[in-house]
Design a protein around this motif. Structure first.
Motif, PDB file in Angstrom:
ATOM      1  N   GLN A  37       0.847  -1.206   0.000  1.00 54.85           N
ATOM      2  CA  GLN A  37       0.000   0.000   0.000  1.00 54.85           C
ATOM      3  C   GLN A  37       0.881   1.254   0.000  1.00 54.85           C
ATOM      4  O   GLN A  37       2.081   1.173   0.273  1.00 54.85           O
ATOM      5  N   GLN A  58      -5.639   6.307   8.991  1.00 56.47           N
ATOM      6  CA  GLN A  58      -5.574   5.131   9.855  1.00 56.47           C
ATOM      7  C   GLN A  58      -5.524   5.511  11.328  1.00 56.47           C
ATOM      8  O   GLN A  58      -6.240   4.953  12.144  1.00 56.47           O
ATOM      9  N   TYR A  67     -10.118   5.345  19.839  1.00 55.10           N
ATOM     10  CA  TYR A  67     -10.305   4.074  19.115  1.00 55.10           C
ATOM     11  C   TYR A  67      -9.558   2.945  19.819  1.00 55.10           C
ATOM     12  O   TYR A  67     -10.109   1.869  20.059  1.00 55.10           O
ATOM     13  N   GLU A 112       0.149  -8.870  11.383  1.00 58.99           N
ATOM     14  CA  GLU A 112       0.149  -7.696  10.489  1.00 58.99           C
ATOM     15  C   GLU A 112       0.778  -8.104   9.150  1.00 58.99           C
ATOM     16  O   GLU A 112       1.847  -8.721   9.118  1.00 58.99           O
ATOM     17  N   ILE A 113       0.125  -7.734   8.069  1.00 59.53           N
ATOM     18  CA  ILE A 113       0.601  -8.185   6.735  1.00 59.53           C
ATOM     19  C   ILE A 113       1.797  -7.376   6.252  1.00 59.53           C
ATOM     20  O   ILE A 113       2.624  -7.872   5.489  1.00 59.53           O
ATOM     21  N   ASP A 144      -0.676 -12.626   6.335  1.00 58.99           N
ATOM     22  CA  ASP A 144      -2.054 -12.257   6.021  1.00 58.99           C
ATOM     23  C   ASP A 144      -2.942 -12.809   7.145  1.00 58.99           C
ATOM     24  O   ASP A 144      -2.876 -14.008   7.454  1.00 58.99           O
ATOM     25  N   GLY A 145      -3.748 -11.946   7.715  1.00 59.05           N
ATOM     26  CA  GLY A 145      -4.589 -12.378   8.839  1.00 59.05           C
ATOM     27  C   GLY A 145      -5.495 -13.536   8.474  1.00 59.05           C
ATOM     28  O   GLY A 145      -5.750 -14.418   9.303  1.00 59.05           O
ATOM     29  N   ASP A 162      -8.139  -5.068  13.894  1.00 58.79           N
ATOM     30  CA  ASP A 162      -7.810  -3.653  13.690  1.00 58.79           C
ATOM     31  C   ASP A 162      -7.320  -3.489  12.262  1.00 58.79           C
ATOM     32  O   ASP A 162      -6.134  -3.279  11.980  1.00 58.79           O
ATOM     33  N   THR A 164      -7.580  -2.278   8.036  1.00 63.50           N
ATOM     34  CA  THR A 164      -7.945  -1.179   7.156  1.00 63.50           C
ATOM     35  C   THR A 164      -9.385  -1.436   6.706  1.00 63.50           C
ATOM     36  O   THR A 164     -10.028  -2.369   7.180  1.00 63.50           O
ATOM     37  N   PRO A 169      -5.660  -5.160   0.658  1.00 68.43           N
ATOM     38  CA  PRO A 169      -5.373  -6.331   1.505  1.00 68.43           C
ATOM     39  C   PRO A 169      -6.374  -6.498   2.659  1.00 68.43           C
ATOM     40  O   PRO A 169      -6.530  -7.574   3.198  1.00 68.43           O
ATOM     41  N   GLY A 170      -7.074  -5.423   3.005  1.00 69.62           N
ATOM     42  CA  GLY A 170      -8.024  -5.518   4.115  1.00 69.62           C
ATOM     43  C   GLY A 170      -9.333  -6.183   3.757  1.00 69.62           C
ATOM     44  O   GLY A 170     -10.105  -6.596   4.636  1.00 69.62           O
ATOM     45  N   GLN A 195     -13.010  -3.366  13.496  1.00 68.03           N
ATOM     46  CA  GLN A 195     -13.108  -2.015  12.962  1.00 68.03           C
ATOM     47  C   GLN A 195     -14.179  -2.095  11.880  1.00 68.03           C
ATOM     48  O   GLN A 195     -13.973  -2.763  10.876  1.00 68.03           O
ATOM     49  N   TYR A 230     -12.331   9.869  12.019  1.00 66.39           N
ATOM     50  CA  TYR A 230     -13.133   9.096  11.052  1.00 66.39           C
ATOM     51  C   TYR A 230     -14.416   9.880  10.791  1.00 66.39           C
ATOM     52  O   TYR A 230     -15.369   9.804  11.538  1.00 66.39           O
TER      53      TYR A 230
HETATM   54  N1  SAM Z   1      -7.259   2.081  13.154  1.00 70.83           N
HETATM   55  C1  SAM Z   1      -7.196   1.969  11.703  1.00 70.83           C
HETATM   56  C2  SAM Z   1      -8.575   2.064  11.111  1.00 70.83           C
HETATM   57  O1  SAM Z   1      -9.531   2.137  11.879  1.00 70.83           O
HETATM   58  O2  SAM Z   1      -8.661   2.093   9.885  1.00 70.83           O
HETATM   59  C3  SAM Z   1      -6.461   0.702  11.325  1.00 70.83           C
HETATM   60  C4  SAM Z   1      -5.053   0.776  11.727  1.00 70.83           C
HETATM   61  S1  SAM Z   1      -3.909  -0.426  11.290  1.00 70.83           S
HETATM   62  C5  SAM Z   1      -2.738   0.625  10.584  1.00 70.83           C
HETATM   63  C6  SAM Z   1      -4.592  -1.322   9.909  1.00 70.83           C
HETATM   64  C7  SAM Z   1      -3.596  -2.383   9.505  1.00 70.83           C
HETATM   65  O3  SAM Z   1      -4.235  -3.486   8.852  1.00 70.83           O
HETATM   66  C8  SAM Z   1      -2.533  -1.891   8.510  1.00 70.83           C
HETATM   67  O4  SAM Z   1      -1.279  -1.876   9.151  1.00 70.83           O
HETATM   68  C9  SAM Z   1      -2.587  -2.898   7.366  1.00 70.83           C
HETATM   69  O5  SAM Z   1      -1.311  -3.198   6.834  1.00 70.83           O
HETATM   70  C10 SAM Z   1      -3.211  -4.100   8.049  1.00 70.83           C
HETATM   71  N2  SAM Z   1      -3.813  -5.090   7.158  1.00 70.83           N
HETATM   72  C11 SAM Z   1      -4.591  -4.865   6.067  1.00 70.83           C
HETATM   73  N3  SAM Z   1      -4.957  -6.039   5.505  1.00 70.83           N
HETATM   74  C12 SAM Z   1      -4.417  -7.032   6.275  1.00 70.83           C
HETATM   75  C13 SAM Z   1      -4.448  -8.453   6.226  1.00 70.83           C
HETATM   76  N4  SAM Z   1      -5.106  -9.107   5.241  1.00 70.83           N
HETATM   77  N5  SAM Z   1      -3.796  -9.154   7.185  1.00 70.83           N
HETATM   78  C14 SAM Z   1      -3.133  -8.510   8.180  1.00 70.83           C
HETATM   79  N6  SAM Z   1      -3.051  -7.156   8.288  1.00 70.83           N
HETATM   80  C15 SAM Z   1      -3.693  -6.427   7.336  1.00 70.83           C
END
Ligand code: SAM
Length: 294
Positions: A37, A58, A67, A112-113, A144-145, A162, A164, A169-170, A195, A230
């Motif tokens: 990203q 974020q 949050y 965390e990815i 990947d979660g 938590d 994206t 990827p989210g 989230q 947000y």
């Molecule tokens: N608090 C924020 C919000 O409400 O949007 C989210 C914060 S945190 C930075 C979100 C994290 O999710 C990012 O670091 C992103 O890289 C991670 N992420 C996204 N897709 C993912 C996946 N498939 N597996 C693991 N982590 C992932």
């Protein structure tokens, strides 16, 4: 990037097609196209340090406590005996910071990815995550979660997603397969919180999550917090639990548990916790719609 003629750079929040707002970047600190990203960090007079991923805000140092406190203390204190916690996403480690305040938590895994987010957060968000990396209860997994929850043989009392938003990827972290896998690795009275966006702006996201939660969990709902970052009003945190009573903990028992936990907060209180599940009618209707979907 857009501007109003002044000499500052502006970062637009680009989550919504029809609505945008912009942060003035008083100083751009870091910017990178990671493997997953676009990552931007800048200073803003009102919000402090602001992290954006793919043009979506974020976390900001000015209001991260809201949050992060509500995504952690609500499930952990509602559960009452959470020892093993899983965070999916959470790369800025603000969630981990709050989870580890609970001495009752013996083990925290964060999946965390994108390692770039963690590495960069270590430097730029130490104001709220420094203690995380010295805590031997903290275990960071880069994966990947979805893959992790599908393959792990570990079990957890609380899962905090938590992530994206459901783009890039989210997206997989809002899927039926993901929620079903989370349900399968939670213990008997386990709780998952997610989230889940801003209902006024992302109504369908909440309806869809609820319709998917109910397939694998006893109880599916949401709770709210007011988070300036947000835009669009209330921020929803999805609630999915194998324990049909956990959502209804009263301020009395929460007050006892919070006092025993023994730490201060800036947003969370037991009464705010109990009240966060009192949903405005238009959001109740979204929950009802999700519960009625096949
Ligand atoms: N608090 C924020 C919000 O409400 O949007 C989210 C914060 S945190 C930075 C979100 C994290 O999710 C990012 O670091 C992103 O890289 C991670 N992420 C996204 N897709 C993912 C996946 N498939 N597996 C693991 N982590 C992932």
């Amino acid at each position: 990037m857009s501007g109003n003629g002044d000499d500052k750079r502006w970062f637009e929040e680009r989550l919504y097609d029809s609505t945008r707002y912009a942060f003035r970047a008083d100083k751009v600190i870091y910017e990178e196209d990671t493997e997953f990203q676009h990552l931007a960090l800048f200073e803003n007079e009102k919000f402090g340090r602001v992290l954006m991923l793919d043009g979506v805000t974020q976390v900001t140092t000015a209001d991260e406590f809201i949050y992060h406190e509500m995504m952690t203390h609500v499930p952990i204190l509602a559960h009452g005996a959470a020892e093993r916690v899983l965070v999916i996403g959470g790369g800025d480690c603000g969630i981990a910071n709050q989870v580890l305040k609970h001495t009752s938590v013996k083990h925290l895994t964060q999946v965390e990815i994108d390692p770039s987010v963690i590495e960069f957060a270590k430097t730029h968000f130490s104001v709220f995550n420094a203690s995380v990396f010295e805590d031997d209860r903290f275990h960071s997994v880069i994966a990947d979660g979805m893959k992790f929850v599908a393959e792990t043989d570990e079990r957890f009392d609380v899962i905090i997603v938590d992530s994206t938003d459901p783009i890039g990827p989210g997206e997989v972290l809002f899927s039926q397969a993901f929620y079903d896998a989370c349900a399968g690795i939670l213990t008997g009275k386990g709780i998952m919180v997610t989230q889940n966006g801003v209902p006024f702006m992302q109504a369908d996201e909440l309806v869809t999550s609820i319709s998917r939660f109910k397939k694998s969990f006893t109880d599916a709902s949401a709770y709210l917090a007011a988070i300036p970052t947000y835009i669009g009003g209330h921020m929803a945190m999805g609630w999915a639990s194998h324990d049909g009573e956990a959502r209804f903990r009263g301020a009395g028992v929460l007050t006892e548990r919070f006092a025993k936990a023994g730490f201060d907060t800036r947003y969370y209180t037991p009464r705010v916790h109990a009240g966060a599940f009192a949903l405005p009618r238009f959001i109740e209707e979204l929950i009802e719609k999700g519960l009625q979907q096949g």
